[in-house]
Design an enzyme around this catalytic site. Structure first.
Site, PDB file in Angstrom:
ATOM      1  N   PRO A  58       5.292   7.344  -3.677  1.00 24.05           N
ATOM      2  CA  PRO A  58       5.053   6.909  -5.077  1.00 24.05           C
ATOM      3  C   PRO A  58       6.364   6.114  -5.337  1.00 24.05           C
ATOM      4  CG  PRO A  58       3.367   8.134  -5.122  1.00 24.05           C
ATOM      5  CD  PRO A  58       4.194   8.769  -3.513  1.00 24.05           C
ATOM      6  N   CYS A  59       7.154   5.077  -5.302  1.00 27.16           N
ATOM      7  CA  CYS A  59       7.873   4.470  -6.163  1.00 27.16           C
ATOM      8  C   CYS A  59       7.565   4.298  -7.692  1.00 27.16           C
ATOM      9  CB  CYS A  59       8.746   3.457  -5.594  1.00 27.16           C
ATOM     10  SG  CYS A  59       7.273   1.977  -6.080  1.00 27.16           S
ATOM     11  N   THR A  60       6.976   4.876  -8.792  1.00 29.64           N
ATOM     12  CA  THR A  60       6.392   4.594 -10.268  1.00 29.64           C
ATOM     13  C   THR A  60       7.939   5.300 -10.517  1.00 29.64           C
ATOM     14  OG1 THR A  60       4.246   4.780  -9.676  1.00 29.64           O
ATOM     15  CG2 THR A  60       5.361   4.495 -11.829  1.00 29.64           C
ATOM     16  N   VAL A  92      11.385   5.712  -9.832  1.00 26.85           N
ATOM     17  CA  VAL A  92      12.617   5.527  -9.004  1.00 26.85           C
ATOM     18  C   VAL A  92      12.790   3.966  -9.136  1.00 26.85           C
ATOM     19  CG1 VAL A  92      12.670   7.718  -7.185  1.00 26.85           C
ATOM     20  CG2 VAL A  92      11.957   5.301  -6.283  1.00 26.85           C
ATOM     21  N   SER A  93      11.739   3.913  -9.646  1.00 31.16           N
ATOM     22  CA  SER A  93      11.672   2.035  -9.847  1.00 31.16           C
ATOM     23  C   SER A  93      12.151   1.342 -10.720  1.00 31.16           C
ATOM     24  CB  SER A  93      10.597   1.116  -9.953  1.00 31.16           C
ATOM     25  OG  SER A  93      10.251  -0.139  -9.270  1.00 31.16           O
TER      26      SER A  93
END
EC number: 2.1.1.37
Length: 403
Positions: free
Chosen positions: A93-95, A97-98
Protein backbone atom coordinates in the site's frame (compact mmCIF):
# COMPACT_ATOMS: atom_id res chain seq x y z
CA UNK A 1 28.18 -11.18 -11.87
CA UNK A 2 27.35 -10.94 -15.57
CA UNK A 3 25.59 -8.43 -17.76
CA UNK A 4 21.81 -8.89 -17.78
CA UNK A 5 20.66 -9.45 -21.36
CA UNK A 6 16.91 -9.58 -22.17
CA UNK A 7 15.93 -12.89 -23.71
CA UNK A 8 14.43 -13.01 -27.21
CA UNK A 9 11.02 -14.62 -27.48
CA UNK A 10 8.99 -15.95 -30.38
CA UNK A 11 5.65 -14.38 -31.30
CA UNK A 12 3.87 -17.28 -29.62
CA UNK A 13 5.11 -17.20 -26.01
CA UNK A 14 4.54 -20.89 -25.26
CA UNK A 15 4.26 -22.38 -21.82
CA UNK A 16 5.24 -20.45 -18.66
CA UNK A 17 8.76 -21.06 -17.44
CA UNK A 18 8.91 -19.70 -13.88
CA UNK A 19 6.58 -19.58 -10.91
CA UNK A 20 5.61 -16.35 -9.14
CA UNK A 21 3.73 -15.18 -6.05
CA UNK A 22 1.94 -11.82 -5.95
CA UNK A 23 1.44 -10.12 -2.59
CA UNK A 24 -1.19 -7.35 -2.34
CA UNK A 25 -2.56 -8.74 -5.59
CA UNK A 26 -5.59 -6.48 -5.92
CA UNK A 27 -7.57 -7.36 -9.04
CA UNK A 28 -4.68 -9.25 -10.64
CA UNK A 29 -3.20 -6.79 -13.13
CA UNK A 30 0.31 -7.78 -12.03
CA UNK A 31 -0.62 -11.37 -12.81
CA UNK A 32 -1.78 -10.35 -16.28
CA UNK A 33 1.55 -8.64 -16.95
CA UNK A 34 3.69 -11.44 -15.55
CA UNK A 35 1.83 -14.13 -17.44
CA UNK A 36 2.34 -12.22 -20.70
CA UNK A 37 6.05 -12.63 -19.99
CA UNK A 38 5.89 -16.39 -19.36
CA UNK A 39 5.60 -16.46 -15.59
CA UNK A 40 3.01 -18.67 -13.95
CA UNK A 41 1.40 -16.99 -10.93
CA UNK A 42 0.67 -19.80 -8.46
CA UNK A 43 -0.09 -17.89 -5.24
CA UNK A 44 -1.79 -14.57 -4.53
CA UNK A 45 -2.80 -12.55 -1.48
CA UNK A 46 -5.05 -9.58 -0.79
CA UNK A 47 -7.24 -8.43 2.09
CA UNK A 48 -9.94 -6.64 0.06
CA UNK A 49 -13.03 -8.75 -0.62
CA UNK A 50 -14.25 -6.57 -3.51
CA UNK A 51 -10.91 -6.87 -5.28
CA UNK A 52 -10.88 -10.60 -4.63
CA UNK A 53 -14.34 -10.80 -6.17
CA UNK A 54 -13.06 -9.08 -9.32
CA UNK A 55 -10.00 -11.32 -9.37
CA UNK A 56 -11.87 -14.62 -9.24
CA UNK A 57 -14.50 -13.42 -11.73
CA UNK A 58 -11.78 -12.61 -14.25
CA UNK A 59 -9.33 -15.48 -13.85
CA UNK A 60 -11.81 -18.22 -12.99
CA UNK A 61 -9.10 -20.50 -11.65
CA UNK A 62 -10.36 -24.08 -11.41
CA UNK A 63 -11.13 -25.32 -7.93
CA UNK A 64 -8.29 -27.52 -6.76
CA UNK A 65 -5.98 -26.14 -9.45
CA UNK A 66 -2.42 -24.97 -9.02
CA UNK A 67 -3.26 -21.36 -8.17
CA UNK A 68 -4.04 -20.47 -4.55
CA UNK A 69 -5.53 -17.17 -3.33
CA UNK A 70 -5.03 -16.21 0.32
CA UNK A 71 -7.85 -13.77 1.13
CA UNK A 72 -6.96 -11.97 4.32
CA UNK A 73 -4.44 -9.84 6.17
CA UNK A 74 -0.87 -10.35 4.98
CA UNK A 75 0.10 -10.13 8.64
CA UNK A 76 -1.49 -13.54 9.15
CA UNK A 77 0.47 -15.21 6.34
CA UNK A 78 3.31 -17.50 7.41
CA UNK A 79 6.32 -18.32 5.30
CA UNK A 80 5.53 -22.01 5.12
CA UNK A 81 2.14 -21.18 3.55
CA UNK A 82 3.76 -19.72 0.43
CA UNK A 83 4.75 -22.34 -2.15
CA UNK A 84 8.15 -22.52 -3.84
CA UNK A 85 8.40 -19.68 -6.33
CA UNK A 86 11.12 -18.10 -8.45
CA UNK A 87 9.78 -14.55 -8.08
CA UNK A 88 7.83 -12.72 -5.37
CA UNK A 89 6.09 -9.47 -6.34
CA UNK A 90 4.69 -7.03 -3.76
CA UNK A 91 2.65 -3.92 -4.59
CA UNK A 92 2.39 -2.86 -0.97
CA UNK A 93 0.00 0.00 0.00
CA UNK A 94 1.06 3.53 -0.88
CA UNK A 95 -1.22 5.31 1.62
CA UNK A 96 1.50 6.40 4.04
CA UNK A 97 4.20 7.31 1.48
CA UNK A 98 2.07 9.06 -1.14
CA UNK A 99 2.43 12.83 -1.49
CA UNK A 100 -1.36 12.95 -1.13
CA UNK A 101 -1.30 10.80 2.01
CA UNK A 102 -0.35 11.33 5.62
CA UNK A 103 3.38 10.73 4.99
CA UNK A 104 3.85 8.46 8.00
CA UNK A 105 6.05 6.38 5.73
CA UNK A 106 6.94 2.78 6.48
CA UNK A 107 5.96 3.41 10.10
CA UNK A 108 2.36 3.84 8.95
CA UNK A 109 -0.20 1.09 9.41
CA UNK A 110 -0.78 0.39 5.71
CA UNK A 111 2.58 1.04 4.02
CA UNK A 112 4.21 -0.67 7.00
CA UNK A 113 2.84 -3.96 5.67
CA UNK A 114 6.09 -3.95 3.68
CA UNK A 115 7.65 -5.48 6.78
CA UNK A 116 5.15 -8.36 6.75
CA UNK A 117 6.29 -9.12 3.21
CA UNK A 118 9.94 -9.22 4.27
CA UNK A 119 9.03 -11.22 7.39
CA UNK A 120 7.40 -13.85 5.19
CA UNK A 121 10.50 -13.97 2.98
CA UNK A 122 12.63 -14.46 6.08
CA UNK A 123 10.38 -17.28 7.30
CA UNK A 124 10.74 -19.04 3.95
CA UNK A 125 14.46 -19.51 4.81
CA UNK A 126 16.29 -21.43 2.08
CA UNK A 127 13.07 -21.53 -0.01
CA UNK A 128 13.20 -17.75 -0.32
CA UNK A 129 12.77 -16.69 -3.99
CA UNK A 130 16.02 -15.51 -5.46
CA UNK A 131 14.36 -12.51 -7.13
CA UNK A 132 11.81 -10.07 -5.71
CA UNK A 133 10.06 -7.04 -7.19
CA UNK A 134 8.26 -4.31 -5.27
CA UNK A 135 6.10 -1.48 -6.60
CA UNK A 136 4.87 1.76 -5.06
CA UNK A 137 4.31 5.43 -5.81
CA UNK A 138 7.30 7.66 -6.51
CA UNK A 139 6.62 9.38 -3.18
CA UNK A 140 8.45 6.48 -1.52
CA UNK A 141 11.71 7.97 -2.84
CA UNK A 142 11.26 11.17 -0.81
CA UNK A 143 9.29 9.84 2.18
CA UNK A 144 11.09 10.97 5.34
CA UNK A 145 13.79 12.57 3.17
CA UNK A 146 14.64 9.27 1.52
CA UNK A 147 15.02 7.35 4.77
CA UNK A 148 12.07 5.05 4.07
CA UNK A 149 13.46 3.99 0.70
CA UNK A 150 16.88 3.38 2.29
CA UNK A 151 15.26 1.35 5.06
CA UNK A 152 13.38 -0.78 2.51
CA UNK A 153 16.61 -1.48 0.64
CA UNK A 154 18.47 -2.20 3.88
CA UNK A 155 15.81 -4.71 4.94
CA UNK A 156 16.01 -6.49 1.59
CA UNK A 157 19.82 -6.46 1.88
CA UNK A 158 19.51 -8.26 5.21
CA UNK A 159 17.70 -11.07 3.38
CA UNK A 160 20.48 -11.44 0.84
CA UNK A 161 19.17 -9.25 -1.98
CA UNK A 162 21.07 -6.58 -3.88
CA UNK A 163 18.51 -3.93 -4.91
CA UNK A 164 17.98 -1.89 -8.05
CA UNK A 165 15.63 1.12 -8.00
CA UNK A 166 13.95 2.59 -11.06
CA UNK A 167 10.90 4.54 -12.09
CA UNK A 168 8.64 3.78 -15.03
CA UNK A 169 5.58 5.70 -16.20
CA UNK A 170 2.59 3.84 -17.64
CA UNK A 171 2.36 6.72 -20.12
CA UNK A 172 5.05 4.96 -22.13
CA UNK A 173 2.46 2.30 -22.98
CA UNK A 174 -1.03 3.72 -22.39
CA UNK A 175 -2.46 7.28 -22.53
CA UNK A 176 -2.40 7.73 -18.74
CA UNK A 177 0.15 9.62 -16.66
CA UNK A 178 1.04 7.09 -13.96
CA UNK A 179 4.68 7.16 -12.75
CA UNK A 180 5.63 4.38 -10.33
CA UNK A 181 8.71 3.28 -8.40
CA UNK A 182 10.11 -0.25 -8.62
CA UNK A 183 12.61 -2.09 -6.45
CA UNK A 184 14.15 -5.22 -7.95
CA UNK A 185 16.10 -7.46 -5.60
CA UNK A 186 18.34 -10.35 -6.62
CA UNK A 187 20.49 -12.84 -4.75
CA UNK A 188 22.85 -12.82 -7.74
CA UNK A 189 22.54 -9.35 -9.28
CA UNK A 190 23.67 -8.41 -12.77
CA UNK A 191 26.72 -6.25 -13.31
CA UNK A 192 26.33 -2.75 -11.86
CA UNK A 193 26.35 -0.19 -14.67
CA UNK A 194 26.38 3.27 -13.02
CA UNK A 195 25.44 5.15 -16.20
CA UNK A 196 22.65 2.75 -17.16
CA UNK A 197 19.29 4.15 -18.28
CA UNK A 198 19.23 7.68 -16.79
CA UNK A 199 15.58 8.03 -17.85
CA UNK A 200 14.72 5.13 -15.53
CA UNK A 201 16.99 6.39 -12.74
CA UNK A 202 16.75 10.21 -12.84
CA UNK A 203 18.79 12.44 -10.49
CA UNK A 204 16.14 12.44 -7.75
CA UNK A 205 16.43 8.64 -7.56
CA UNK A 206 20.20 8.33 -7.28
CA UNK A 207 20.70 8.75 -3.52
CA UNK A 208 20.46 5.00 -2.70
CA UNK A 209 23.21 4.18 -5.20
CA UNK A 210 25.55 6.68 -3.54
CA UNK A 211 24.99 5.25 -0.04
CA UNK A 212 27.89 2.88 0.75
CA UNK A 213 25.87 1.21 3.52
CA UNK A 214 23.42 -0.18 0.93
CA UNK A 215 23.98 -3.05 -1.48
CA UNK A 216 22.62 -1.88 -4.82
CA UNK A 217 23.03 -2.44 -8.54
CA UNK A 218 21.88 -0.79 -11.77
CA UNK A 219 21.02 -3.19 -14.55
CA UNK A 220 21.47 -2.08 -18.12
CA UNK A 221 18.05 -2.37 -19.80
CA UNK A 222 16.64 -1.62 -23.24
CA UNK A 223 15.53 1.96 -23.78
CA UNK A 224 11.85 2.19 -22.83
CA UNK A 225 9.32 3.63 -25.22
CA UNK A 226 8.99 7.45 -25.28
CA UNK A 227 6.11 9.01 -23.36
CA UNK A 228 2.86 9.10 -25.30
CA UNK A 229 1.49 12.53 -26.17
CA UNK A 230 -1.96 11.39 -27.26
CA UNK A 231 -4.28 8.40 -27.27
CA UNK A 232 -7.08 9.14 -24.80
CA UNK A 233 -9.52 9.83 -27.65
CA UNK A 234 -8.86 6.36 -29.09
CA UNK A 235 -9.81 4.50 -25.89
CA UNK A 236 -12.95 6.51 -25.03
CA UNK A 237 -16.22 4.56 -25.15
CA UNK A 238 -18.57 5.92 -27.78
CA UNK A 239 -21.46 6.85 -25.49
CA UNK A 240 -24.43 8.36 -27.41
CA UNK A 241 -25.14 12.02 -26.72
CA UNK A 242 -28.57 11.21 -25.34
CA UNK A 243 -27.24 8.63 -22.89
CA UNK A 244 -28.19 9.58 -19.27
CA UNK A 245 -24.58 9.17 -18.15
CA UNK A 246 -23.83 12.59 -19.64
CA UNK A 247 -24.43 15.30 -17.06
CA UNK A 248 -27.56 17.36 -17.39
CA UNK A 249 -27.59 21.05 -18.28
CA UNK A 250 -27.55 22.29 -14.69
CA UNK A 251 -24.65 20.09 -13.62
CA UNK A 252 -22.65 20.90 -16.75
CA UNK A 253 -23.19 24.62 -16.15
CA UNK A 254 -21.89 24.24 -12.59
CA UNK A 255 -18.84 22.46 -13.97
CA UNK A 256 -18.17 25.29 -16.44
CA UNK A 257 -18.68 27.97 -13.77
CA UNK A 258 -16.03 26.37 -11.57
CA UNK A 259 -13.29 26.68 -14.20
CA UNK A 260 -10.60 29.31 -13.90
CA UNK A 261 -10.49 31.99 -16.59
CA UNK A 262 -7.52 30.35 -18.29
CA UNK A 263 -9.20 26.96 -18.35
CA UNK A 264 -12.50 28.41 -19.55
CA UNK A 265 -10.76 30.09 -22.50
CA UNK A 266 -8.94 26.87 -23.38
CA UNK A 267 -12.16 24.83 -23.26
CA UNK A 268 -13.98 27.41 -25.38
CA UNK A 269 -11.37 26.96 -28.09
CA UNK A 270 -11.98 23.21 -28.05
CA UNK A 271 -15.75 23.75 -28.15
CA UNK A 272 -15.41 25.78 -31.34
CA UNK A 273 -13.24 23.15 -32.98
CA UNK A 274 -14.42 21.28 -36.05
CA UNK A 275 -13.57 17.91 -34.54
CA UNK A 276 -14.49 16.43 -31.19
CA UNK A 277 -11.76 16.39 -28.55
CA UNK A 278 -11.64 14.59 -25.23
CA UNK A 279 -9.97 15.74 -22.03
CA UNK A 280 -10.01 14.49 -18.44
CA UNK A 281 -10.74 16.63 -15.40
CA UNK A 282 -10.26 16.45 -11.62
CA UNK A 283 -12.00 18.44 -8.91
CA UNK A 284 -9.52 20.22 -6.67
CA UNK A 285 -9.75 22.76 -3.86
CA UNK A 286 -7.89 25.98 -4.55
CA UNK A 287 -7.91 28.65 -1.82
CA UNK A 288 -10.74 26.85 -0.10
CA UNK A 289 -12.85 26.85 -3.27
CA UNK A 290 -13.59 23.60 -5.16
CA UNK A 291 -12.71 23.89 -8.83
CA UNK A 292 -12.56 21.59 -11.80
CA UNK A 293 -9.24 21.47 -13.65
CA UNK A 294 -8.96 20.06 -17.16
CA UNK A 295 -5.80 18.50 -18.59
CA UNK A 296 -4.43 20.25 -21.64
CA UNK A 297 -3.50 17.11 -23.57
CA UNK A 298 -5.04 13.94 -25.01
CA UNK A 299 -3.72 11.96 -22.01
CA UNK A 300 -5.63 10.91 -18.88
CA UNK A 301 -4.50 11.98 -15.46
CA UNK A 302 -3.44 9.30 -13.00
CA UNK A 303 -6.40 7.07 -12.15
CA UNK A 304 -7.12 6.94 -8.45
CA UNK A 305 -9.26 4.94 -6.07
CA UNK A 306 -12.85 6.12 -6.34
CA UNK A 307 -13.42 7.24 -2.76
CA UNK A 308 -15.13 10.59 -2.96
CA UNK A 309 -15.76 12.98 -5.84
CA UNK A 310 -12.28 14.55 -5.79
CA UNK A 311 -10.66 11.24 -6.62
CA UNK A 312 -12.84 10.35 -9.57
CA UNK A 313 -11.87 11.50 -13.05
CA UNK A 314 -14.44 13.10 -15.33
CA UNK A 315 -14.39 13.05 -19.11
CA UNK A 316 -14.96 16.25 -21.08
CA UNK A 317 -16.15 16.06 -24.70
CA UNK A 318 -15.79 19.32 -26.63
CA UNK A 319 -16.18 20.30 -30.27
CA UNK A 320 -18.66 21.25 -32.97
CA UNK A 321 -20.20 23.86 -30.69
CA UNK A 322 -20.86 21.56 -27.72
CA UNK A 323 -19.38 20.71 -24.34
CA UNK A 324 -20.49 17.53 -22.58
CA UNK A 325 -19.26 16.00 -19.31
CA UNK A 326 -19.64 12.60 -17.65
CA UNK A 327 -17.74 10.32 -15.30
CA UNK A 328 -15.30 7.93 -16.91
CA UNK A 329 -16.55 4.37 -17.29
CA UNK A 330 -15.09 1.16 -15.86
CA UNK A 331 -14.20 0.02 -19.38
CA UNK A 332 -12.26 3.24 -19.96
CA UNK A 333 -10.42 2.68 -16.68
CA UNK A 334 -9.60 -0.88 -17.79
CA UNK A 335 -8.28 0.33 -21.15
CA UNK A 336 -6.15 3.01 -19.48
CA UNK A 337 -4.61 0.29 -17.32
CA UNK A 338 -3.82 -1.87 -20.34
CA UNK A 339 -6.49 -4.41 -19.37
CA UNK A 340 -9.15 -3.62 -21.94
CA UNK A 341 -10.65 -7.12 -22.05
CA UNK A 342 -10.93 -7.46 -18.26
CA UNK A 343 -14.25 -9.06 -17.23
CA UNK A 344 -16.60 -6.37 -15.91
CA UNK A 345 -19.92 -8.21 -15.96
CA UNK A 346 -21.74 -8.20 -12.63
CA UNK A 347 -19.48 -5.59 -10.99
CA UNK A 348 -20.61 -2.46 -9.18
CA UNK A 349 -19.33 0.71 -10.84
CA UNK A 350 -17.31 2.00 -7.88
CA UNK A 351 -16.00 -1.49 -7.20
CA UNK A 352 -14.48 -1.55 -10.68
CA UNK A 353 -13.17 2.03 -10.53
CA UNK A 354 -11.53 1.38 -7.16
CA UNK A 355 -9.99 -1.86 -8.35
CA UNK A 356 -8.38 -0.31 -11.42
CA UNK A 357 -7.41 2.91 -9.65
CA UNK A 358 -5.45 0.96 -7.06
CA UNK A 359 -3.47 -1.24 -9.44
CA UNK A 360 -0.38 -1.44 -11.66
CA UNK A 361 -0.73 -0.96 -15.41
CA UNK A 362 -0.42 -4.30 -17.21
CA UNK A 363 2.05 -3.26 -19.95
CA UNK A 364 4.41 -1.76 -17.34
CA UNK A 365 4.58 -5.11 -15.54
CA UNK A 366 4.96 -6.93 -18.84
CA UNK A 367 7.83 -4.68 -19.96
CA UNK A 368 9.63 -5.00 -16.63
CA UNK A 369 9.09 -8.76 -16.54
CA UNK A 370 10.17 -9.35 -20.14
CA UNK A 371 13.23 -7.11 -20.07
CA UNK A 372 14.41 -7.46 -16.48
CA UNK A 373 12.70 -10.00 -14.22
CA UNK A 374 12.65 -13.00 -16.55
CA UNK A 375 16.33 -12.76 -17.55
CA UNK A 376 17.22 -12.07 -13.91
CA UNK A 377 15.31 -15.11 -12.68
CA UNK A 378 17.00 -17.19 -15.37
CA UNK A 379 20.37 -15.91 -14.17
CA UNK A 380 19.48 -16.69 -10.54
CA UNK A 381 17.91 -20.10 -11.18
CA UNK A 382 19.46 -22.95 -9.18
CA UNK A 383 20.94 -25.26 -11.86
CA UNK A 384 20.70 -28.60 -10.10
CA UNK A 385 17.15 -28.72 -8.75
CA UNK A 386 14.42 -29.44 -11.33
CA UNK A 387 11.17 -27.58 -10.88
CA UNK A 388 8.31 -29.74 -9.55
CA UNK A 389 6.05 -28.72 -12.44
CA UNK A 390 6.27 -31.16 -15.34
CA UNK A 391 8.65 -30.09 -18.09
CA UNK A 392 9.65 -26.82 -16.44
CA UNK A 393 13.38 -27.56 -16.28
CA UNK A 394 13.43 -28.52 -19.95
CA UNK A 395 11.59 -25.30 -20.80
CA UNK A 396 14.13 -23.28 -18.83
CA UNK A 397 16.95 -24.86 -20.80
CA UNK A 398 15.21 -24.10 -24.07
CA UNK A 399 14.80 -20.44 -23.10
CA UNK A 400 18.43 -20.23 -22.00
CA UNK A 401 19.44 -21.53 -25.42
CA UNK A 402 17.92 -18.40 -27.01
CA UNK A 403 20.47 -16.28 -25.14
Amino acid sequence: MGMLIPLPFPDQPGEPVFRAAEFFAGIGLVRLGLEKARFRVVWSNDIDEDKHDMYVRHFRDPEGGEHQFHLGDVGAVKGDEVPDVDLAWASFPCTDVSLAGNREGLAGKESGTFFHFTRILEEMKDRRPRVVALENVVGLATSHKGQDLAEAIRRLNSLGYSVDVLTLDARRFVPQSRPRLFLVGAMEPPEDVPEANPELRPPWLRAPFADPSLRTHRAFLPEPRPLLTEGLSQIVEKVPEKDPSWWDEKRTAAFLDSLSEVQAVRLEQLRKGRRVSYRTAYRRTRGGVPRWEIRTDDIAGCLRTARGGSSKQALVRAGRGKVMVRWMTPREYARLMGAGDYRLDGLRRNQALFGFGDAVAVPVVEWLAQNYLLPLVEQNAAPAEPHPATGIEEERQAVAAHG
